[in-house]
Write a protein that holds these residues in place. Structure first.
Motif, PDB file in Angstrom:
ATOM      1  N   TYR A 100       0.810  -1.212   0.000  1.00 25.43           N
ATOM      2  CA  TYR A 100       0.000   0.000   0.000  1.00 25.43           C
ATOM      3  C   TYR A 100       0.850   1.271   0.000  1.00 25.43           C
ATOM      4  CZ  TYR A 100       1.173   0.124   4.952  1.00 25.43           C
ATOM      5  OH  TYR A 100       1.845   0.170   6.145  1.00 25.43           O
ATOM      6  N   CYS A 101       2.120   1.142   0.366  1.00 21.58           N
ATOM      7  CA  CYS A 101       2.973   2.334   0.478  1.00 21.58           C
ATOM      8  C   CYS A 101       3.243   2.984  -0.866  1.00 21.58           C
ATOM      9  CB  CYS A 101       4.294   1.968   1.145  1.00 21.58           C
ATOM     10  SG  CYS A 101       4.112   1.417   2.863  1.00 21.58           S
ATOM     11  N   ASP A 125       0.308  10.574   5.629  1.00 19.63           N
ATOM     12  CA  ASP A 125       1.042  10.458   4.377  1.00 19.63           C
ATOM     13  C   ASP A 125       2.146  11.510   4.352  1.00 19.63           C
ATOM     14  OD1 ASP A 125       1.936   9.993   1.870  1.00 19.63           O
ATOM     15  OD2 ASP A 125      -0.002  10.257   0.857  1.00 19.63           O
ATOM     16  N   LEU A 176      -1.847   4.936   9.044  1.00 16.89           N
ATOM     17  CA  LEU A 176      -1.585   4.916   7.609  1.00 16.89           C
ATOM     18  C   LEU A 176      -2.035   6.198   6.936  1.00 16.89           C
ATOM     19  CD1 LEU A 176      -2.750   1.269   6.843  1.00 16.89           C
ATOM     20  CD2 LEU A 176      -0.404   2.091   6.879  1.00 16.89           C
ATOM     21  N   LYS A 200      -3.619   1.216  -1.512  1.00 14.54           N
ATOM     22  CA  LYS A 200      -3.903   1.896  -0.249  1.00 14.54           C
ATOM     23  C   LYS A 200      -5.403   2.132  -0.097  1.00 14.54           C
ATOM     24  CE  LYS A 200      -2.286   5.855   2.478  1.00 14.54           C
ATOM     25  NZ  LYS A 200      -1.409   7.043   2.469  1.00 14.54           N
ATOM     26  N   VAL A 207      -9.045   7.748  -0.472  1.00 20.18           N
ATOM     27  CA  VAL A 207      -8.362   7.453   0.772  1.00 20.18           C
ATOM     28  C   VAL A 207      -8.480   8.630   1.727  1.00 20.18           C
ATOM     29  CG1 VAL A 207      -6.116   6.955   1.801  1.00 20.18           C
ATOM     30  CG2 VAL A 207      -6.763   5.870  -0.349  1.00 20.18           C
TER      31      VAL A 207
END
Length: 456
Positions: A91-92, A133, A130, A98, A151
């Motif tokens: 997901y990074c 960012d 998470l 993500k 997201v």
């Protein structure tokens, strides 16, 4: 899950994504299966034929054990896929991955919340960091950063509301940092750098939205943020460092804030809530107030008749205003006293207490009146916490009975567990009738106004 999102992300986009993304598909199927299991159980307990449910959902057979199996199977699959995504860190580097991961986390939180919330529900919320960012830097002069993906849109606000509810239930600070203004600005919250809500939406934010309901979404999200600050204020108590108040009593520092500091902080929150209410568009104003009409369950005519029905055109607005009244109850019930060093007559203080009690009862009755008039599925499920808080205010048996019926009806109709709310309210009312005005646990902690953490 789309009650506060006029774009209907979870009901429109997530099913499409789930057709090609195994983690999301497993989470969706787990939640749906658990919901059907609860409905089958309730139909069986109510003496109704589960074949009615089979006919409704278009499947040849449907019973509680079948859906229990599917619920456990898909839930296990979702957890395995989620653990794999975390371990690989996929997901990074991928916005798509993500989005899938955090949407699945939001759905799994709803899966856990359908029962009495416990450690598994809070474990899913550990994915909240998470959101930080750090790879995206803000420009120096931008007061609001436009959300670029889901997201940081509907998924963010869905999990933010889950985080808020978790803070209420566990009597702990929110996981999301409410003072990290860049985080909240990036999610669409219009504030200045000091954390004060702007009276209007900046032009670039308005131009980035096509939904006619964006203003309603925005105001509802603002209230979520304010409620988070209220939860953190109550949790912090008089501790110099808010986290200290969550420690066992014998481990807390002996030095804390004085009453003037706490009262100043309380006044700021009350002003935030008042300013928010004054800035609302017309859609958040009730369109009608009526007496209860039509048939009601036997034995509850009088209890429901004690409240007005308060109607709103938009379910989102009804739910938001119900949360507003919940916020007022929490603040009024936790108003700090002025220092005893300030000379004040006994009469003046008692007048203040009586006024606060009248205000709290008014807001509790508004919560129930909104529930009686606005009966969409998503609204009713979202109303559980507000009804629980309002229920603790009432002393009259008719009002208490009405709250119990509203809560019980949610579990009966939707399979959303409310029996532990009902049990906790009955316990609180019993203590009130016995004259025990302050409930303390074995460590001397006072019980709060949020919710019981015991499972049913």
């Amino acid at each position: 899950m789309d009650l506060f999102d006029t774009t209907s992300y979870f009901s429109s986009k997530v099913p499409v994504l789930a057709t090609s993304k195994v983690l999301l598909k497993s989470a969706v199927c787990a939640l749906a299966s658990k919901h059907l299991r609860h409905l089958c159980r309730n139909m069986s307990q109510g003496g109704r034929n589960s074949k009615l449910l089979s006919s409704y959902i278009g499947l040849p057979s449907s019973n509680e054990e079948m859906w229990r199996y599917h619920s456990a199977k898909y839930y296990d699959q979702a957890l395995n896929h989620l653990q794999n995504a975390v371990s690989t860190g996929s997901y990074c580097n991928s916005i798509s991955d993500k989005e899938e991961m955090l949407a699945a986390v939001a759905i799994l939180c709803a899966f856990e919340l359908m029962d009495a919330p416990g450690s598994a529900w809070r474990a899913h919320l550990s994915a909240l960091p998470l959101f930080h960012d750090r790879g995206v830097s803000a420009t120096e002069h931008a007061s609001v950063i436009i959300p670029q993906t889901a997201v940081k849109g509907p998924i963010f606000w869905s999990l933010a509301r889950q985080d808020l509810l978790c803070a209420f239930i566990s009597e702990s600070p929110t996981s999301l940092d409410l003072k990290d203004m860049r985080l909240w600005q990036n999610a669409g919250l219009a504030t200045d750098e000091k954390g004060s809500l702007l009276a209007y939406s900046p032009r670039d934010v308005m131009e980035s939205q096509n939904s006619s309901g964006f203003e309603e979404d925005k105001k509802s999200n603002e209230l979520t943020w304010i409620l988070g600050k209220i939860a953190n204020h109550i949790t912090a108590g008089d501790a110099l460092v808010p986290a200290d108040n969550t420690l066992p009593r014998h481990q807390r520092p002996r030095i804390g804030l004085n009453q003037e500091n706490i009262l100043e902080r309380w006044n700021i929150l009350m002003n935030d809530l008042s300013n928010w209410n004054e800035s609302l568009p017309q859609s958040f104003r009730a369109t009608a107030r009526t007496r209860r009409l039509g048939n009601v369950p036997p034995g509850f005519e009088l209890s429901f008749d004690t409240f007005e029905q308060i109607w709103f055109d938009i379910p989102l607005c009804a739910a938001t205003m119900q949360s507003y009244h919940q916020a007022k109850i929490l603040l009024l019930a936790n108003e700090p006293q002025e220092s005893t060093a300030i000379r004040s007559t006994v009469s003046a203080r008692l007048r203040s207490y009586r006024h606060a009690l009248q205000e709290v009862i008014y807001h509790a009755r508004e919560v129930c009146g909104i529930s009686l008039a606005n009966s969409t599925d998503s609204f009713r499920i979202n109303s559980v916490q507000a009804l629980f808080v309002a229920g603790q205010v009432f002393q009259e048996r008719r009002e208490q009975d009405a709250v119990l019926e509203l809560l019980s009806g949610i579990e009966r109709d939707f399979g959303w567990t409310t029996r532990y709310h009902v049990a906790k309210l009955n316990d609180e009312w019993m203590k009130g009738r016995e004259g025990n005005h302050v409930d303390r646990d074995g460590h001397g902690h006072e019980s709060n106004w949020f919710i019981s953490t015991s499972s049913s």
